[in-house]
Structure formats: C-alpha cells, structure tokens
Design an enzyme around this catalytic site. Structure first.
Site, short mmCIF file in Angstrom:
data_model
loop_
_atom_site.label_atom_id
_atom_site.label_comp_id
_atom_site.label_asym_id
_atom_site.label_seq_id
_atom_site.Cartn_x
_atom_site.Cartn_y
_atom_site.Cartn_z
N CYS A 293 -1.21 6.22 -2.30
CA CYS A 293 0.22 6.41 -1.94
C CYS A 293 1.11 6.25 -3.15
O CYS A 293 2.21 5.67 -3.07
CB CYS A 293 0.65 5.45 -0.84
SG CYS A 293 -0.24 5.69 0.69
N HIS B 293 5.11 2.79 -4.72
CA HIS B 293 4.39 3.29 -3.54
C HIS B 293 5.32 4.31 -2.85
O HIS B 293 6.55 4.18 -2.92
CB HIS B 293 4.14 2.09 -2.62
CG HIS B 293 3.26 2.34 -1.44
ND1 HIS B 293 3.71 2.96 -0.30
CD2 HIS B 293 1.97 2.02 -1.19
CE1 HIS B 293 2.73 3.02 0.59
NE2 HIS B 293 1.66 2.45 0.07
N GLN C 264 2.86 -6.28 -2.26
CA GLN C 264 1.67 -6.75 -2.99
C GLN C 264 1.88 -8.10 -3.66
O GLN C 264 0.97 -8.62 -4.31
CB GLN C 264 1.24 -5.72 -4.04
CG GLN C 264 0.79 -4.41 -3.44
CD GLN C 264 -0.35 -4.55 -2.44
OE1 GLN C 264 -1.07 -5.56 -2.42
NE2 GLN C 264 -0.51 -3.56 -1.59
N LYS D 248 -1.05 -7.71 5.08
CA LYS D 248 -1.61 -7.90 3.73
C LYS D 248 -1.67 -9.39 3.39
O LYS D 248 -2.10 -9.77 2.30
CB LYS D 248 -0.76 -7.17 2.69
CG LYS D 248 -0.75 -5.65 2.89
CD LYS D 248 0.06 -4.98 1.81
CE LYS D 248 0.40 -3.53 2.11
NZ LYS D 248 -0.74 -2.61 2.01
N ASP E 203 10.25 -4.41 -3.41
CA ASP E 203 9.13 -4.15 -2.52
C ASP E 203 8.07 -5.21 -2.83
O ASP E 203 7.37 -5.13 -3.84
CB ASP E 203 8.61 -2.73 -2.78
CG ASP E 203 7.29 -2.44 -2.07
OD1 ASP E 203 6.71 -3.37 -1.47
OD2 ASP E 203 6.85 -1.28 -2.13
N1 PLP Z 1 4.64 -1.01 -0.92
C1 PLP Z 1 3.50 -1.31 -1.56
C2 PLP Z 1 3.57 -1.71 -3.00
C3 PLP Z 1 2.29 -1.23 -0.90
O1 PLP Z 1 1.16 -1.51 -1.55
C4 PLP Z 1 2.27 -0.85 0.46
C5 PLP Z 1 1.00 -0.72 1.19
O2 PLP Z 1 -0.05 -0.58 0.63
C6 PLP Z 1 3.48 -0.57 1.09
C7 PLP Z 1 4.65 -0.66 0.37
C8 PLP Z 1 3.55 -0.17 2.51
O3 PLP Z 1 3.17 -1.23 3.35
P1 PLP Z 1 3.01 -1.02 4.90
O4 PLP Z 1 2.05 0.12 5.07
O5 PLP Z 1 2.45 -2.32 5.38
O6 PLP Z 1 4.34 -0.72 5.46
#
Ligand code: PLP
Length: 403
Positions: free
Chosen positions: A361, A120, A200, A223, A197
């Site tokens: 993203c 992401h 998910q 999430k 990260d």
């Molecule tokens: N990393 C991953 C794999 C994601 O799917 C997301 C959000 O969709 C993020 C990071 C960013 O999360 P946040 O927008 O809650 O900071």
C-alpha cells in the site's frame, strides 16, 4: 523478557502451516492477539452485549461504562489531555478519512498539503478525494538513500498556501522512525496543522501526543495485539470543536427536526451509529497486555531482533534491504536480485514463514525504488532469534529452488 511465557499467551503461534510450525513475520499488516483479549470478546458477547449510550437498563450501562473506560485508557496511553479528544473509528484509514473529509472541507483551490514519499495509501488517497470540491496540490517530501526524511527539503515545501502536513510516525515499508516532533514544530512555525499516521508506531513506541504537539494522531487496534475493527483518532480539542461532523446518524446528535439538526458534544459528534463497542472494550485488554510487558521492553526486544537479523540478511548474495535509517523499527523490506517478491513469498509460506509481499500500500515509494514490490518481514514482541534464523534458512532454501 520471558518470550516463551509471552508466546504461550498467543494460541495462534502454536499452529502449523503446510505441516510446519508457523513463523509469523507479518506483524506490520496485523499482529496476533493474546488470549486475554479473545477471552474478553467472548465474555462480553456472553455477558454484556447491549448497545451503548442508548439504554437506561443495566446491560447498556455496563457496556457504556466499558467503552468509556477504554476511552480514558487510550487517553492516558497516548497522553491526550482529555477523553473528549479520543474518537473511536474503524481503524487508521477511517481516522485519516475523517480528518481529510471534515477538517479538509475548509480547503480551497490552490491549497497545498505536504505528504512524504513513504506514506501508506491511507495517508494519500483521502487527501486526493478532496479534489472533488477543491483543486488541492500535494507536495512530497523526499528521502535519502537510507530512507530518512530530507528535513531541509521538507522545510522548504511550506508556503502561504500550505494548509496541512501529514506524515507517518513509522514507515510500514522502510521502518524509518520519523522525527515527528521536529516536523510538527516546523509545520507549526508556519501555522500549519499536523496529522501523524501512527499505525506503525503505536505498537512499538511510547506515544505522547502532547509532547509531539501534533493536531491529529491516528492508529489501529489490530496492529497493537488488539481486536480488528477498532481505531483511534486523537484530535486537538479546539480543532475538533470547529470541525463539521464526518458522518450523520444516531449518537452524534442533540436534536433533530426535518429542518435542522444540532450535534452532540465531543467525542460523540464524530461517532455516528453503533460503534464496535465489544471490540473497543476488548481493546482495553490489549493495552493492558502492552503495558504489562512494557513498551520499553517491547522496543528493546524488537530492536535486538532487528540488529540480529540485519547482517544475516545482508550476507545473502544479491539481497537488498530497503530502508537502513538510523532510527528504525523492526520492519525489513527486501528483494533478492531479480527474483519476484511474490515467488519468494510463496516459497517462504510453504516453509511455514508468513511474510508480506507486494507494494505494501505504498506504490509511490515502490516507484521511487523502481520496483513493483518487496518482501517484508516484520517483528513483534513474541518473535524469537530462532524464528529469525528460520527466516534466513527458509530464504536460502527458496533461493536454491528459484535460482
Ligand atoms: N498507515 C500505515 C503506516 C499503515 O501501515 C497502515 C496499515 O498497514 C495503515 C495506515 C492503515 O491501517 P488500517 O488498515 O488499520 O486502517
């Protein structure tokens, strides 16, 4: 699992969109929130709103207790070894930015960071921002045709300039569940720290940071059926202690003069300013919900939906699913022929089905597949087979119009 009972806990699932019952399949972007979490937010605003860690008065102490109780709740949820290793942030994005800016301040020209092609943007851009002070090189782990990490190529990327490996636990596009424990062990065998990260993974999979042995783990409450505006950074205590603060301000200091400041102990060193203490406290209720239903039951239910819908999607003429990993969570990204993902998403919305469209993203991953975007349906604990069927018929109806 009694899905109908669970669904009743989510008031939003009863609403209509364009006169049709809402079928919410955008859980990867954000999941819905059960009544007990919403009630807790209201209760706290009406009953316990006072700034944390600042007052001797009763309300402030109650608010502080609630926040610190949540910290211990999170600690046990991910099996961290101490509450001081749990830093509250605004989300995964801020958690990764914190590590990149603070831990990354030690990186020098020519240092290398290993990322995967499926990251992401939240796990790409913060590392690129380091180039303001050092010429950092990013090395990229490739995937096979199923969307699984090429572990041998990953292994081959390490050299004596590697300073960090950062990768997602679960891909928000492909659904691939990465072998994070093995990937961490490989990085550590080269003396390289690891950031996972977990945005998910945390809503679906039991996380054990000590078992993974990662150095940092980031995730977001919104999430996980929780409130917006709250995220968590887990960090290994030894590293957090060495790291400089990320932001300066109230709460993160011991003593301030115009000449010099000494910083607070962990975790407060990394929590400058007033935190989102109401949502942090209410996040506890989301963890209660997840633990009451049970992560194993959630995972099994979502896996069942994935197995149910995948062949039905594959049977649609011209539909291509991106990501068919052996270990996969219930995220399905696809395109149909040369139909634009946005057109399909718009028509599905008219039929009450909320899916995500666009690049998710993850533009480097879109470039890898040579597409500008994809349609993505993602499932949560409250989704049903009937909703999966409704998605299939909505796609078929939309295709009749588009073709
Ligand atoms: N990393 C991953 C794999 C994601 O799917 C997301 C959000 O969709 C993020 C990071 C960013 O999360 P946040 O927008 O809650 O900071």
């Amino acid at each position: 699992m009694q899905i109908e009972k669970i669904r009743e806990e989510f008031p939003i699932l009863a609403r209509e969109v364009h006169g049709k019952p809402l079928i919410y399949l955008d859980n990867t972007a954000t999941s819905q929130t059960p009544r007990e979490v919403v009630d807790e937010i209201v209760r706290l605003y009406e009953h316990t709103k006072a700034n944390v860690h600042r007052g001797v008065h009763r309300l402030s102490q109650e608010a502080t207790d609630l926040q610190e109780t949540t910290r211990r709740r999170v600690q046990s949820f991910i099996n961290a070894s101490s509450p001081e290793e749990i830093i509250f942030t605004r989300g995964t994005t801020e958690a990764i930015n914190l590590v990149a800016a603070s831990f990354g301040s030690r990186f020098r020209d020519g240092d290398e960071i290993i990322l995967t092609i499926m990251e992401h943007h939240a796990n790409i851009v913060p590392w690129q921002l380091l180039r303001r002070h050092a010429d950092i090189k990013i090395r990229v782990v490739e995937i096979n045709e199923n969307g699984e990490i090429n572990i041998e190529q990953y292994r081959s990327l390490f050299n004596d300039r590697t300073v960090m490996a950062a990768f997602c636990h679960v891909s928000n596009v492909l659904g691939t569940i990465n072998p994070v424990k093995e990937m961490t062990a490989i990085a550590h065998s080269h003396g390289v720290p690891v950031l996972v990260d977990g945005a998910q993974a945390s809503p679906h999979i039991k996380i054990d940071v000590q078992d993974i042995d990662c150095d940092f783990y980031a995730f977001s409450s919104h999430k996980m059926y929780g409130p917006t505006g709250v995220g968590v950074l887990y960090g290994r205590r030894r590293l957090l202690e060495e790291m400089p603060p990320y932001q300066g301000g109230g709460e993160m200091i011991k003593h301030v003069t115009f000449e010099h400041t000494t910083f607070a102990d962990l975790p407060f060193k990394f929590e400058a300013g007033t935190p989102d203490f109401i949502d942090i406290a209410a996040f506890s209720k989301a963890l209660d919900f997840i633990e009451r239903v049970g992560l194993e039951a959630i995972e099994a239910h979502e896996e069942e939906l994935l197995q149910y819908i995948t062949p039905k999607l594959e049977a649609i003429e011209g539909l291509r699913i991106y990501g068919t990993a052996h270990d996969k969570s219930a995220v399905i990204s696809f395109n149909v022929g040369d139909i634009h993902n946005y057109d399909l998403g718009m028509l599905l919305d008219q039929l009450g089905v909320a899916v995500r469209t666009g690049h998710h993203c993850a533009q480097p991953l879109m470039a890898h597949f040579g597409v500008p975007g994809m349609v993505r349906a993602s499932f949560a604990v409250y989704n049903t087979r009937e909703e999966a069927d409704a998605l299939i018929s909505a796609i078929n109806r939309s295709l009749q119009i588009l073709r």
